[in-house]
Design a protein around this motif. Structure first.
Motif, mmCIF file in Angstrom:
data_model
loop_
_atom_site.group_PDB
_atom_site.id
_atom_site.type_symbol
_atom_site.label_atom_id
_atom_site.label_comp_id
_atom_site.label_asym_id
_atom_site.label_seq_id
_atom_site.Cartn_x
_atom_site.Cartn_y
_atom_site.Cartn_z
ATOM 1 N N ALA A 1 70.816 39.677 -1.736
ATOM 2 C CA ALA A 1 70.599 40.684 -0.692
ATOM 3 C C ALA A 1 69.213 41.299 -0.810
ATOM 4 C CB ALA A 1 71.664 41.771 -0.772
ATOM 5 N N ALA A 2 68.793 41.574 -2.061
ATOM 6 C CA ALA A 2 67.460 42.152 -2.271
ATOM 7 C C ALA A 2 66.378 41.180 -1.846
ATOM 8 C CB ALA A 2 67.292 42.537 -3.743
ATOM 9 N N GLY A 3 66.588 39.918 -2.173
ATOM 10 C CA GLY A 3 65.611 38.911 -1.773
ATOM 11 C C GLY A 3 65.520 38.782 -0.267
ATOM 12 N N ASN A 4 66.651 38.832 0.401
ATOM 13 C CA ASN A 4 66.665 38.760 1.868
ATOM 14 C C ASN A 4 65.966 39.956 2.493
ATOM 15 O OD1 ASN A 4 68.061 36.346 1.830
ATOM 16 N ND2 ASN A 4 70.075 37.305 2.046
ATOM 17 N N ARG A 5 66.157 41.142 1.883
ATOM 18 C CA ARG A 5 65.500 42.339 2.404
ATOM 19 C C ARG A 5 63.983 42.214 2.285
ATOM 20 N NH1 ARG A 5 69.818 45.118 -0.007
ATOM 21 N NH2 ARG A 5 68.574 45.552 -1.878
ATOM 22 N N ARG A 6 63.520 41.667 1.161
ATOM 23 C CA ARG A 6 62.076 41.500 0.980
ATOM 24 C C ARG A 6 61.512 40.527 2.008
ATOM 25 N NH1 ARG A 6 63.259 41.786 -4.602
ATOM 26 N NH2 ARG A 6 63.331 39.512 -4.771
ATOM 27 N N LEU A 7 62.243 39.447 2.263
ATOM 28 C CA LEU A 7 61.793 38.486 3.272
ATOM 29 C C LEU A 7 61.758 39.125 4.652
ATOM 30 C CD1 LEU A 7 63.710 35.252 2.144
ATOM 31 C CD2 LEU A 7 61.242 35.673 2.001
ATOM 32 N N GLU A 8 62.779 39.908 4.944
ATOM 33 C CA GLU A 8 62.841 40.561 6.245
ATOM 34 C C GLU A 8 61.704 41.570 6.404
ATOM 35 O OE1 GLU A 8 65.913 43.395 8.826
ATOM 36 O OE2 GLU A 8 66.640 42.264 7.094
ATOM 37 N N GLN A 9 61.445 42.343 5.345
ATOM 38 C CA GLN A 9 60.353 43.320 5.389
ATOM 39 C C GLN A 9 59.008 42.616 5.529
ATOM 40 O OE1 GLN A 9 61.039 45.422 1.732
ATOM 41 N NE2 GLN A 9 62.624 46.747 2.610
ATOM 42 N N GLY A 10 58.862 41.480 4.849
ATOM 43 C CA GLY A 10 57.622 40.716 4.954
ATOM 44 C C GLY A 10 57.421 40.191 6.361
ATOM 45 N N ALA A 11 58.492 39.686 6.965
ATOM 46 C CA ALA A 11 58.407 39.174 8.336
ATOM 47 C C ALA A 11 58.067 40.300 9.309
ATOM 48 C CB ALA A 11 59.724 38.517 8.727
ATOM 49 N N GLN A 12 58.648 41.480 9.083
ATOM 50 C CA GLN A 12 58.357 42.620 9.952
ATOM 51 C C GLN A 12 56.897 43.045 9.827
ATOM 52 O OE1 GLN A 12 61.274 45.500 8.696
ATOM 53 N NE2 GLN A 12 62.891 44.663 10.002
ATOM 54 N N SER A 13 56.377 43.036 8.599
ATOM 55 C CA SER A 13 54.974 43.406 8.388
ATOM 56 C C SER A 13 54.048 42.414 9.081
ATOM 57 C CB SER A 13 54.649 43.456 6.890
ATOM 58 O OG SER A 13 55.369 44.485 6.261
ATOM 59 N N ARG A 14 54.375 41.131 8.980
ATOM 60 C CA ARG A 14 53.544 40.107 9.611
ATOM 61 C C ARG A 14 53.565 40.259 11.133
ATOM 62 N NH1 ARG A 14 52.919 34.833 11.437
ATOM 63 N NH2 ARG A 14 51.308 33.673 10.324
ATOM 64 N N THR A 15 54.750 40.494 11.684
ATOM 65 C CA THR A 15 54.879 40.690 13.128
ATOM 66 C C THR A 15 54.102 41.917 13.577
ATOM 67 O OG1 THR A 15 57.059 39.640 13.156
ATOM 68 C CG2 THR A 15 56.517 41.078 15.000
ATOM 69 N N LYS A 16 54.162 42.998 12.791
ATOM 70 C CA LYS A 16 53.441 44.218 13.134
ATOM 71 C C LYS A 16 51.937 43.993 13.108
ATOM 72 C CE LYS A 16 54.925 48.124 11.425
ATOM 73 N NZ LYS A 16 55.194 49.271 10.502
ATOM 74 N N LEU A 17 51.461 43.242 12.131
ATOM 75 C CA LEU A 17 50.034 42.949 12.043
ATOM 76 C C LEU A 17 49.556 42.131 13.245
ATOM 77 C CD1 LEU A 17 49.710 42.147 8.241
ATOM 78 C CD2 LEU A 17 48.330 43.830 9.477
#
Length: 217
Positions: free
Chosen positions: A11-27
């Motif tokens: 679950a923690a790993g999935n959250r990190r991936l999701e947060q990373g994807a959100q950061s990339r999309t925001k950029l």
């Protein structure tokens, strides 16, 4: 031997991936807005960070540099325009009509200030001719080439000849988009109709008449 530290679960790993994807999309979204408004050269890294609230480390985690981020923006704009081309072309019954409808969808899209700035002004100069052609080839040009090949199939042309015809049309379409951008509708009410007529003339000159088959037909 245990270190006493908890081991991150899935679950923690999935959250990190999701947060990373959100950061990339925001950029990408923030960079697109700035590149479309101000242009590539006038957009600083500091402006990108201020617009997103992200750190410099987050930026360079996802992208090597500003140019790498610009490529991602070009991909996003191209993908959006490709969907518009598909939608316009799918509404037509015959390949020639699909070609004109798709070309007009592209012209209308890139004659707007934002997409024009990214794709027609900054894109070729920032990426270079070869990289730009490769990017275009993965999106709009690929669609154009496919329909041109379908239209020219009865003529029995060699692959290089088909590619040359598609390239000629692609150049004309992009130049018409630039021309239309210099002739806004509020100042030149007949500009779009003139662009349509010019596009149809170019298509007639490059593509065979409907129903014509074979080189000697």
């Amino acid at each position: 031997m245990s270190t006493g530290k908890p081991i991150p679960g899935p679950a923690a790993g999935n959250r990190r991936l999701e947060q990373g994807a959100q950061s990339r999309t925001k950029l990408i979204a923030a960079a697109r807005a700035l590149f479309e408004r101000d242009g590539y050269a006038a957009t600083s890294t500091e402006a990108l960070l201020a617009a997103t609230g992200l750190t410099r480390g987050a930026l360079y985690h996802h992208f090597r540099d500003k140019k790498d981020l610009f490529v991602a923006v070009c991909e996003a704009v191209h993908a959006e325009l490709s969907a518009a081309i598909d939608g316009a072309a799918d509404a037509e019954a015959t390949p020639p009509d699909q070609l004109v409808a798709g070309a007009l969808a592209w012209i209308d899209a890139v004659s707007r200030p934002g997409p024009r700035q990214v794709l027609l002004i900054d894109g070729p100069s920032v990426l270079g001719a070869q990289a730009w052609a490769e990017l275009d080839g993965r999106h709009g040009y690929q669609q154009l080439h496919a329909v041109v090949a379908e239209i020219l199939a009865p003529a029995g042309l060699a692959l290089l000849e088909v590619d040359a015809c598609a390239s000629a049309l692609n150049g004309a379409i992009n130049e018409l988009a630039r021309w239309l951008a210099r002739h806004p509708a509020d100042e030149h009410p007949g500009a779009r109709d003139a662009a349509i007529a010019a596009l149809q003339r170019v298509c007639v000159s490059v593509l065979p008449a409907e129903g014509k088959a074979g080189r000697g037909a």
